[in-house]
Design an enzyme around this catalytic site. Structure first.
Site, mmCIF file in Angstrom:
data_model
loop_
_atom_site.group_PDB
_atom_site.id
_atom_site.type_symbol
_atom_site.label_atom_id
_atom_site.label_comp_id
_atom_site.label_asym_id
_atom_site.label_seq_id
_atom_site.Cartn_x
_atom_site.Cartn_y
_atom_site.Cartn_z
ATOM 1 N N GLY A 71 0.816 -1.212 0.000
ATOM 2 C CA GLY A 71 0.000 0.000 0.000
ATOM 3 C C GLY A 71 0.850 1.262 0.000
ATOM 4 O O GLY A 71 0.545 2.235 -0.699
ATOM 5 N N THR A 72 1.905 1.244 0.772
ATOM 6 C CA THR A 72 2.775 2.420 0.870
ATOM 7 C C THR A 72 3.370 2.747 -0.498
ATOM 8 O O THR A 72 3.384 3.908 -0.915
ATOM 9 C CB THR A 72 3.904 2.152 1.889
ATOM 10 O OG1 THR A 72 3.301 1.937 3.171
ATOM 11 C CG2 THR A 72 4.870 3.320 1.973
ATOM 12 N N ASN A 151 -8.228 4.667 8.423
ATOM 13 C CA ASN A 151 -7.785 3.448 9.098
ATOM 14 C C ASN A 151 -7.899 3.505 10.614
ATOM 15 O O ASN A 151 -7.889 2.469 11.265
ATOM 16 C CB ASN A 151 -6.345 3.119 8.692
ATOM 17 C CG ASN A 151 -5.430 4.317 8.745
ATOM 18 O OD1 ASN A 151 -5.683 5.341 8.112
ATOM 19 N ND2 ASN A 151 -4.368 4.218 9.512
ATOM 20 N N GLN A 179 -7.918 0.482 3.355
ATOM 21 C CA GLN A 179 -8.785 -0.057 4.408
ATOM 22 C C GLN A 179 -10.153 -0.492 3.905
ATOM 23 O O GLN A 179 -10.805 -1.310 4.546
ATOM 24 C CB GLN A 179 -8.986 0.985 5.517
ATOM 25 C CG GLN A 179 -7.804 1.139 6.443
ATOM 26 C CD GLN A 179 -7.525 -0.092 7.302
ATOM 27 O OE1 GLN A 179 -8.436 -0.870 7.621
ATOM 28 N NE2 GLN A 179 -6.280 -0.268 7.690
ATOM 29 N N HIS A 201 -2.128 -7.308 2.450
ATOM 30 C CA HIS A 201 -2.172 -7.815 3.829
ATOM 31 C C HIS A 201 -3.304 -7.246 4.680
ATOM 32 O O HIS A 201 -3.530 -7.687 5.796
ATOM 33 C CB HIS A 201 -0.821 -7.627 4.534
ATOM 34 C CG HIS A 201 -0.521 -6.234 4.982
ATOM 35 N ND1 HIS A 201 -0.559 -5.878 6.312
ATOM 36 C CD2 HIS A 201 -0.172 -5.126 4.311
ATOM 37 C CE1 HIS A 201 -0.225 -4.601 6.431
ATOM 38 N NE2 HIS A 201 0.020 -4.122 5.225
ATOM 39 N N THR A 237 11.622 -7.750 -11.163
ATOM 40 C CA THR A 237 11.007 -9.059 -11.369
ATOM 41 C C THR A 237 9.791 -9.193 -10.457
ATOM 42 O O THR A 237 9.870 -8.913 -9.261
ATOM 43 C CB THR A 237 12.022 -10.186 -11.088
ATOM 44 O OG1 THR A 237 13.112 -10.025 -12.001
ATOM 45 C CG2 THR A 237 11.401 -11.563 -11.266
ATOM 46 N N CYS A 325 2.536 6.933 24.494
ATOM 47 C CA CYS A 325 3.316 7.638 25.506
ATOM 48 C C CYS A 325 4.754 7.736 25.033
ATOM 49 O O CYS A 325 5.388 6.728 24.753
ATOM 50 C CB CYS A 325 3.308 6.856 26.809
ATOM 51 S SG CYS A 325 1.875 7.213 27.805
#
Ligand SMILES: *Cc1c(COP(=O)(O)O)cnc(C)c1O
Length: 393
Positions: A71-72, A151, A179, A201, A237, A325
């Site tokens: 996706g990135t 997302n 998403q 994924h 490839t 945090c």
């Protein structure tokens, strides 16, 4: 203790049917699709079949699908590819403040290369106002990139309205649909988009696989250089087993979509209702109904999402937090910042994202465990506040 996975927006387990389809292309059919012999042609046929499966699930033509390494990469290719193909002097991009970092950070990079980017705000439910898009459009705008569904909070954006305006102005529209694909119906022509990113994924396919839909005649430059694969649009490839897996995952998702949507909605509402019933000072994030059926983002006042997720994990329940945090201070995600919920509430945000493997019994167990965790953490927070030692926990 049975493990309960409620973090499907982070990643999904690989469907056994997908794994089965992929295995053959690791073992027997290992050919390079560029080779002219039978090994190569066998692999090429598999890639072509997968291209058809991906195209079919989003209403595209097979020739409009470019396989990527996730996706990135699809998001990067959409933004940089159109930016670098732009030759008429236009340099303006419109996007939203709640995009995935794959879009936001690519925009940030393009800003260092002479492009100008408008980051549109969203309302309290995470919705981009199409009128804001209209107002942001200039003579220099060549691209609008607005995600199909968020997302973190699940809000579905009014994309077809936005795309309609863009069309009239000759502006390219990209959407990050990572998403939403496989979770709700996604059709590139109904949405009116020119570019659409998806990832394997997130829909029970393999990691490191994805695709960019590129509408015919959309000007887009390659971002990698090498051989001629993917018609010169994405060199290297082909990841044949991965592509086969992505194709299979799309075929299964399309086949099962209506039933799974109903199931997810049923489970999500079951969880949401029990949480609202049993726990005080809770807020459900995102749009009340224009929202992905598998995502439930809830904020619990006065405690941190980090702590809740850690306690849930001790009970075998996997979810994710909307605030982290860092060095004794709480940092909200950019999405929670953008929807402008008060910090005392936003810091206690947990995202439950459901999937095919979840059952009513699992949901009921979460709903049973959660109130105890929230009560415990809230008493602790009160105690610490009274002693003046309240840190970030
Ligand atoms: C997961 C995700 C991505 C990134 O996809 P990868 O395949 O993990 O690189 C991009 N956009 C959205 C909305 C996502 O949820």
């Amino acid at each position: 203790m049975e493990a309960i996975y409620l973090d499907h927006s982070a990643t999904t387990p690989t469907d056994p049917e997908v794994l089965g389809a992929m295995m053959r292309y690791f073992a027997n059919h290992f050919g390079n699709p560029s080779s002219i012999h039978r090994f190569g042609q066998e692999a090429k046929r598999a890639v072509d079949e997968a291209r058809g499966q991906v195209a079919a699930m989003i209403g595209a033509d097979a020739a409009e699908i470019v396989f990527t390494g996730g996706g990135t990469e699809a998001d990067n290719m959409a933004l940089m590819g159109t930016a670098f193909a732009e030759t008429s002097g236009k340099n303006h991009i419109i996007t939203s403040a709640i995009e995935h970092h794959a879009v936001l950070n690519t925009c940030k990079y393009l800003e260092t290369k002479g492009f100008a980017v408008t980051y549109l705000p969203v309302d309290g439910e995470g919705v981009v106002n199409p009128e804001d898009v209209q107002r942001a459009l200039t003579e220099k705008t060549f691209l609008i990139s607005i995600m199909h569904a968020n997302n973190e909070i699940g809000t579905i954006e009014p994309l077809s309205e936005i795309a309609f305006m863009a069309r009239e102005r000759g502006v390219i529209v990209h959407t990050d649909a990572v998403q939403s694909v496989g979770k709700i119906p996604v059709n590139v022509n109904e949405l009116g988009v020119d570019l659409l990113s998806l990832a394997g994924h997130k829909l029970y396919g393999p990691k490191g696989t994805g695709a960019l839909y590129v509408r015919r005649n959309t000007p887009i430059a390659p971002i990698l250089f090498g051989g001629h694969q993917e018609s010169g649009r994405r060199t290297g490839t082909e990841n044949v087993p991965g592509i086969v897996g992505l194709g299979k995952a799309c075929e299964i998702a399309a086949r099962d979509l209506p039933g799974q949507m109903d199931r997810m909605l049923g489970l999500r509402n079951r969880l949401e209702m029990q949480i609202m019933e049993k726990i005080a000072d809770v807020r459900v994030n995102g749009h009340p109904f224009r929202r992905l059926p598998h995502i439930l983002s809830v904020s619990f006042r006065s405690i941190t999402g980090d702590a809740i997720v850690r306690e849930l994990d001790k009970q075998g329940i996997a979810a994710s937090a909307g605030a982290a945090c860092t060095a004794e201070t709480i940092r909200l995600s950019h999405v929670l910042e953008a929807v402008q919920i008060p910090k005392d509430i936003a810091m206690g945000t947990v995202r439950f994202s459901l999937g095919k493997g979840n059952t009513e019994a699992q949901i009921d167990r979460v709903a049973q465990v959660l109130p105890e965790i929230i009560n415990k953490l809230r008493s602790l927070a009160e105690l610490e506040a009274s002693m003046g030692t309240r840190g970030c926990r």
